[in-house]
Design an enzyme around this catalytic site. Structure first.
Site, PDB file in Angstrom:
ATOM      1  CG  LEU A  22      14.482   9.415 -12.212  1.00  0.00           C
ATOM      2  CD1 LEU A  22      15.676  11.192 -12.881  1.00  0.00           C
ATOM      3  CD2 LEU A  22      14.793  10.182 -10.756  1.00  0.00           C
ATOM      4  CB  ILE A  63      11.363  -4.833  -6.747  1.00  0.00           C
ATOM      5  CG1 ILE A  63      10.112  -3.611  -5.857  1.00  0.00           C
ATOM      6  CG2 ILE A  63      12.766  -4.673  -8.026  1.00  0.00           C
ATOM      7  CD1 ILE A  63      11.249  -2.353  -6.257  1.00  0.00           C
ATOM      8  CE1 TYR A 154       5.121   6.055  -5.026  1.00  0.00           C
ATOM      9  CE2 TYR A 154       5.004   8.757  -4.611  1.00  0.00           C
ATOM     10  CZ  TYR A 154       5.635   7.073  -5.345  1.00  0.00           C
ATOM     11  OH  TYR A 154       6.880   7.334  -6.009  1.00  0.00           O
ATOM     12  CE  LYS A 158      10.334   7.091  -3.385  1.00  0.00           C
ATOM     13  NZ  LYS A 158      10.621   6.234  -4.900  1.00  0.00           N
ATOM     14  N   PRO A 182      14.473  14.932  -5.420  1.00  0.00           N
ATOM     15  CG  PRO A 182      13.728  12.606  -7.255  1.00  0.00           C
ATOM     16  CD  PRO A 182      13.972  12.974  -5.262  1.00  0.00           C
TER      17      PRO A 182
END
Length: 371
Positions: A22, A63, A154, A158, A182
């Site tokens: 993406l 990150i 997972y 999120k 999405p």
């Protein structure tokens, strides 16, 4: 809706995961629409999916390293952050938490300290997924499912990260955030959906179907999702210009979440057959074997047990059975109303582009081997 022409600069935009599936589509669309925008891409490795535009710089980084992220923000001084980076689906749970939750927290802190104006987070439509309740035109009022009720760790991470992003909105008052959810993204560079379906065609597995194909499902072409992210950025920057005014609830984008799809829910196996047809499958529907859902679920469980002993993964699993027979589609009315979102590429064209990309890549690799 037609594709927008070049627009004014959005300032300095940092895209995390900008070399991913993406992320690199967002980079390409940003270069196309806002050519004066300075784009910085942050990824673990930036050797893939690179733009040739002189307005894009690449930065290798993790990150989860708070000090490195703080240093990078001080160097780049971004006006906007689009955060698409996430852990690999097959990673261990501790990696999911460290990257998706702690990594997002690191980015938020660095963004707040660096004076970032707009922060758009790529969440997931699955954050409201409950295996006991089918998702029929689900919207943003549906509750998130976390903890023991969420079958995918997972997805839970999120959801935790999305919550952190929304809680950070307007702290400080000039820091505006929102989240995009999405569903079923596919397209050029997709590594999850289309390649597996094309492989199934190559293995002659198109003659099998699980269930009655009466479950509607949302699949989303990647450029539409990239388009929605840029609309969210523009909306947040517009709100930023209006500060300290707070928009009416009917118009407000900051602190909000938005489902994004193609707005074209289709029966699951119809999508699969459209992919297979584009790849060259011409098997008549009369030749397709229908496996009952319960029977397929039983077989999947047996195969998982047998293959577990062998240290392998079977072609049919209980999760795949559930995935292919579950109703799962979402309302995009809020995104239409508040972001001005409308898909720019329909489902059929998206399938054509995505499968063509795979076939052309295979042909190039064949020619390369033949040299």
């Amino acid at each position: 809706m037609s594709v927008q022409g070049p627009s004014p600069s959005l300032g300095k935009v940092l895209i995390t995961g900008g070399c991913g599936f993406l992320g690199h589509h967002i980079v390409n669309l940003l270069v196309q629409r806002h050519p004066a925008t300075q784009i910085a891409v942050l990824d673990l490795r930036t050797n893939l999916n690179r733009s040739s535009s002189s307005t894009v710089s690449y930065h290798d980084g993790d990150i989860t390293d708070a000090d490195a992220i703080k240093s990078l923000f001080a160097q780049i001084k971004p006006d906007v952050v689009i955060h698409t980076a996430s852990a690999n689906l097959i990673s261990k749970n501790e990696v999911h938490y460290k990257v998706n939750v702690e990594g997002t927290q690191n980015l938020l802190k660095a963004a707040q300290e660096a004076g970032v104006k707009a922060f758009v987070y790529t969440s997931s439509a699955s954050v409201i997924y409950n295996p006991k309740i089918e998702l029929k035109n689900a919207d943003e009022t549906w509750p998130m499912v976390t903890g023991d009720d969420q079958p995918e760790y997972y997805t839970a991470t999120k959801a935790y990260a999305e919550t952190a992003v929304l809680e950070a909105n307007r702290t400080p008052a000039s820091f505006l955030t929102c989240a995009i959810r999405p569903a079923g993204i596919f397209g050029e560079g997709d590594v999850q959906l289309l390649p597996k379906m094309v492989t199934a065609f190559r293995k002659g597995q198109t003659k099998f179907q699980v269930g009655d194909n009466d479950n509607l499902f949302d699949f989303s072409y990647v450029e539409n999702i990239a388009h929605g992210h840029l609309l969210a950025v523009q909306a947040l920057l517009h709100t930023h210009k209006m500060l300290p005014t707070v928009p009416l609830d009917t118009e407000r984008v900051d602190g909000e979440v938005f489902f994004l799809t193609n707005g074209q829910p289709v029966y699951f196996w119809d999508f699969a057959r459209a992919v297979w047809h584009e790849a060259g499958d011409r098997l008549p529907l009369s030749s397709v074997w229908h496996l009952g859902q319960d029977f397929a679920f039983f077989v999947g469980g047996m195969l998982e047990w047998i293959f577990w002993i062998l240290g392998k993964t079977p072609n049919l699993t209980r999760q795949q059975v559930k995935y292919s027979t579950f109703t799962r589609y979402y309302s995009i009315d809020k995104a239409k109303r508040k972001l001005g979102y409308s898909p720019i590429v329909d489902l059929d064209e998206g399938v054509r582009r995505g499968v063509r990309y795979i076939l052309e890549k295979e042909e190039r690799e064949k020619q390369k081997k033949g040299q």
